[in-house]
Design a protein around this motif. Structure first.
Motif, short mmCIF file in Angstrom:
data_model
loop_
_atom_site.label_atom_id
_atom_site.label_comp_id
_atom_site.label_asym_id
_atom_site.label_seq_id
_atom_site.Cartn_x
_atom_site.Cartn_y
_atom_site.Cartn_z
N CYS A 99 0.81 -1.22 0.00
CA CYS A 99 0.00 0.00 0.00
C CYS A 99 0.85 1.28 0.00
N GLY A 100 2.06 1.18 0.55
CA GLY A 100 2.96 2.33 0.54
C GLY A 100 2.70 3.36 1.63
N ARG A 101 1.67 3.15 2.46
CA ARG A 101 1.36 4.20 3.45
C ARG A 101 1.04 3.67 4.84
N CYS A 102 1.13 2.34 5.07
CA CYS A 102 0.84 1.84 6.42
C CYS A 102 2.12 1.91 7.27
N CYS A 105 4.90 -0.23 5.68
CA CYS A 105 5.46 0.33 4.45
C CYS A 105 6.34 1.54 4.76
N CYS A 113 2.95 -5.62 5.20
CA CYS A 113 1.83 -4.74 4.85
C CYS A 113 0.51 -5.53 4.78
ZN LIG Z 1 1.38 -1.05 3.57
#
Ligand SMILES: [Zn+2]
Ligand SMILES: [Zn+2]
Length: 336
Positions: A99-102, A105, A113
């Motif tokens: 997701c790139g934003r948790c 990540c 993730c």
């Molecule tokens: Zn993530």
């Protein structure tokens, strides 16, 4: 394009993968299309295909094309991908995207993730002629790394690397590596790089040979029940387990010394552990992008080599049967 497609889980001796013509996918914004050069055959693929992991929602849909350790050549670039080139050789690992934003990540642990997509499990994988990749999660293959034989760097390679890091090895330590298959033979090589003494634990003759070829200082065979530990008991500073076997995990708790650690890379339960021994138990699963780049760097410098045997894509069912019977030395790769 041709692909080996799974419509329904079943025992591999019933040839559950069907060779079919399916539509070649088109890369969307931020994606690339790979023309596959090679895809490794992982024990996880075997578990998924036979339905062992249905209760965990794996695969998440049917039909699905398995395969999660892949090297290919970029055939098409989706819009917005200006840092990769057509014709460039890249690899894809099980972690297809995240997701790139948790919190994971954001801290370089994107293998944890909760919204990750897994190649060949939640979306189509590499038992095919073409595969889509998320451009943020493909990795240029360094010069000098054989693209047909080295696809397993993208699962056993990164998996082994992370497990060795979790074991906290150093030159004065002794590590026991349980299971000398696709992952285990790479664990031995990377563990040797730490300077530790490496003892391979293996119940098969071919796998013992591979352990020595991979640089093990010693190989011992505890018997198929893993119950003949002899004077190896409580000698390990660390035990790394990649043997898909509850008996092996039970033996790990007897091999480790007080204050040591056990790194588990397979499913299974732990025997009772006495708290006064301060044993640490750690899980390890594939690895984030930073680990993947480290693995490729080691491969480029000739520090790790995958023992691979090539098969045709159409032979995937036969290869899975050989893997189940313990008859694959190192790793099998499928060549479309
Ligand atoms: Zn993530
Ligand atoms: Zn794998």
């Amino acid at each position: 394009m041709k692909a080996m497609v799974l419509h329904k889980t079943a025992a591999v001796n019933t040839n559950p993968l069907k060779l079919e013509d399916v539509d070649r996918p088109e890369p969307a914004i931020g994606q690339v299309l790979l023309k596959i050069i090679s895809a490794g055959v992982c024990r996880s693929n075997l578990h998924m295909i036979e339905g062992d992991w249905l209760h965990d929602g794996v695969p998440s849909r049917f039909p699905i094309i398995p395969g999660h350790e892949i090297i290919g050549e970029i055939a098409e670039l989706g819009d917005g991908v200006d840092w990769l080139k057509k014709g460039q050789k890249v690899g894809i690992q099980p972690l297809w995207t995240t997701c790139g934003r948790c919190e994971y990540c954001l801290t370089g642990r994107e293998n944890l993730c909760p919204r990750k997509e897994i190649t060949g499990e939640t979306l189509d994988g590499g038992y095919a002629e073409y595969l889509l990749g998320d451009a943020m999660h493909v990795y240029p293959v360094p010069q000098g790394v054989d693209p047909e034989l080295s696809a397993p760097l993208f699962c056993p390679g990164v998996t082994a690397y992370r497990a060795v890091r979790k074991a906290d090895l150093s030159p004065e330590k002794t590590v026991y590596v349980m299971g000398i298959g696709g992952v285990g033979h790479v664990v031995v090589q990377i563990a040797k790089l730490t300077g530790s003494k490496v003892v391979a634990v293996s119940t098969g003759k071919e796998h013992s040979e591979l352990a020595y070829e991979s640089g093990a200082d010693e190989v011992f065979n505890p018997g198929v029940k893993y119950d003949r530990l002899g004077d190896h008991a409580r000698k390990a500073d660390s035990v790394i387990v990649f043997s898909p076997n509850q008996d092996a995990i039970n033996a790990a708790s007897k091999l480790v010394k007080a204050g040591g650690n056990i790194v588990l890379g397979v499913h299974g339960g732990m025997d009772r552990i006495n708290f006064v021994d301060e044993i640490q138990i750690r899980g390890s699963v594939i690895g984030p992008r930073s680990d993947m780049y480290s693995v490729l760097d080691l491969a480029a410098r000739g520090k790790i080599k995958i023992h691979s045997t090539k098969y045709k894509l159409s032979e995937a069912n036969d290869v899975l049967n050989l893997l189940k019977a313990g008859k694959i030395k190192g790793r099998a790769v499928l060549i479309p």
